[in-house]
Motif scaffolding. Structure first.
Motif, PDB file in Angstrom:
ATOM      1  N   ASN A 181      -2.886  12.089   3.502  1.00  0.00           N
ATOM      2  CA  ASN A 181      -3.266  11.513   2.223  1.00  0.00           C
ATOM      3  C   ASN A 181      -4.882  11.749   1.993  1.00  0.00           C
ATOM      4  OD1 ASN A 181      -1.057  10.390   1.172  1.00  0.00           O
ATOM      5  ND2 ASN A 181      -1.065   8.824   2.507  1.00  0.00           N
ATOM      6  N   HIS A 216       0.916  -1.137  -0.087  1.00  0.00           N
ATOM      7  CA  HIS A 216      -0.145   0.062  -0.050  1.00  0.00           C
ATOM      8  C   HIS A 216       0.818   1.108  -0.030  1.00  0.00           C
ATOM      9  CE1 HIS A 216      -3.376   2.775   1.350  1.00  0.00           C
ATOM     10  NE2 HIS A 216      -2.156   3.326   2.094  1.00  0.00           N
ATOM     11  N   GLU A 217       1.849   1.326   0.875  1.00  0.00           N
ATOM     12  CA  GLU A 217       2.722   2.426   0.976  1.00  0.00           C
ATOM     13  C   GLU A 217       3.580   2.584  -0.469  1.00  0.00           C
ATOM     14  OE1 GLU A 217       2.545   4.476   3.176  1.00  0.00           O
ATOM     15  OE2 GLU A 217       0.990   3.454   4.287  1.00  0.00           O
ATOM     16  N   HIS A 222      -3.918   7.538   7.137  1.00  0.00           N
ATOM     17  CA  HIS A 222      -4.506   7.082   5.791  1.00  0.00           C
ATOM     18  C   HIS A 222      -6.102   7.076   6.062  1.00  0.00           C
ATOM     19  CE1 HIS A 222      -0.765   5.402   6.230  1.00  0.00           C
ATOM     20  NE2 HIS A 222      -0.644   5.130   5.001  1.00  0.00           N
ATOM     21  N   GLU A 281      -5.860   7.196  -1.113  1.00  0.00           N
ATOM     22  CA  GLU A 281      -5.954   6.079  -0.094  1.00  0.00           C
ATOM     23  C   GLU A 281      -6.525   4.963  -0.851  1.00  0.00           C
ATOM     24  OE1 GLU A 281      -4.426   5.220   2.537  1.00  0.00           O
ATOM     25  OE2 GLU A 281      -3.687   7.258   2.026  1.00  0.00           O
ATOM     26  N   HIS A 293       1.751   4.599  -2.907  1.00  0.00           N
ATOM     27  CA  HIS A 293       1.863   6.164  -2.633  1.00  0.00           C
ATOM     28  C   HIS A 293       3.126   6.734  -3.574  1.00  0.00           C
ATOM     29  CE1 HIS A 293      -1.564   6.646   0.117  1.00  0.00           C
ATOM     30  NE2 HIS A 293      -1.200   6.058   1.086  1.00  0.00           N
TER      31      HIS A 293
HETATM   32 ZN   LIG Z   1      -2.099   5.279   2.767  1.00  0.00          ZN
END
Ligand SMILES: [Zn+2]
Length: 285
Positions: free
Chosen positions: A190, A133-134, A238, A195, A137
């Motif tokens: 974010n 997930h990171e 998040h 997200e 970004h």
């Molecule tokens: Zn995030």
């Protein structure tokens, strides 16, 4: 590449913070793998990330345990091979010695995973989901996209065109206007849309790396239940789009035929055990 001074960086952090707030009210849109408009170069993402990292590491203790770092970097690097977008960043995965369940990424590929996230994950796939997930970004360039939006909204056109023409006086003029806000703002707040996109990429990466693609959604479920007080930070960094878990689940069938994905590894269990046996993290000043 334009070299930005520290005040310059602070300015960008400032506008990013504002952008996050502005975008947070925007409803989640359809998700795709196309990064938003960005006036910064990828080299500038890297440069800004490095400067932000200095601030992060002044304020947060790093976990200096070579075995944990070797593991987290091996896992992180493996995941970045499955990004749906170019991932040619100088990736670094670091562990913060904090029991808060959190993780975050800086522009340009520096990813921080809190010790608490590794301790809370039930298996490697869940941790991989949070890390993927990171990385989402980073490859979507959310930090500098948000900064771009505020620059466009707030900087007079004349100044902006001068800046885009790389006039150094315009650059410093712009940065002076916005200087003075904490540099860590670049990595927080974010937008909901960001997200959702990072969730989609996280799940995509899990699937293509051969992990159980349900693991990211599972991680959200378990950390919410496990210890709500240590999880607050994760969900405030998040923002939680409505039906986030359902949204992730509904995207999984679109990834391809169902797979019996990998869930755990001996390495993960060894590192988790090692962390749980270490002394408690220092209290944050
Ligand atoms: Zn995030």
């Amino acid at each position: 590449m334009i070299r930005r001074s520290a005040p310059g960086f602070l300015a960008v952090a400032c506008v990013t913070f504002a952008a996050g707030l502005a975008l947070a009210v925007e409803a989640a849109k359809g998700v795709n793998f196309k990064p938003g408009f960005n006036i910064f170069s990828k080299d500038e993402d890297v440069e800004m990330g490095k400067q932000a990292a200095e601030e992060v590491e002044k304020q947060n203790p790093l976990l200096q345990d070579s075995e944990t770092l070797r593991y987290i970097n091996r896992l992180g690097m493996r995941l970045t091979q499955y990004e749906p977008l170019p991932a040619d960043y100088p990736w670094t995965f670091k562990v913060l010695n904090s029991r808060d369940i959190n993780a975050f990424a800086l522009p340009g590929g520096i990813v921080y995973v809190n010790r608490g996230s590794i301790e809370a994950a039930e298996d490697e796939a869940q941790l991989a989901g949070a890390i993927a997930h990171e990385t989402g970004h980073v490859v979507m360039r959310h930090g500098t996209h948000a900064a771009t939006q505020v620059v466009i909204a707030q900087v007079p056109l004349a100044l902006l065109s001068g800046w885009l023409g790389q006039s150094s006086s315009a650059v410093s003029e712009f940065f002076q206007v916005a200087a003075g806000v904490g540099a860590e703002s670049i990595l927080l707040h974010n937008s909901r849309n960001s997200e959702s996109q990072a969730d989609t990429i996280g799940t995509y990466v899990l699937y293509h790396a051969g992990y159980d693609p349900h693991a990211l959604a599972q991680f959200f479920v378990i950390i919410e239940k496990k210890d709500p007080t240590r999880t607050i930070q994760f969900f405030s960094d998040h923002p939680n789009p409505e039906n986030r878990i359902q949204a992730i689940e509904s995207e999984i069938p679109q990834l391809g035929p169902p797979i019996q994905g990998k869930t755990d590894s001996l390495e993960f269990e060894a590192v988790k055990k090692r962390l749980l046996a270490m002394p408690s993290p220092p209290k944050k000043p």
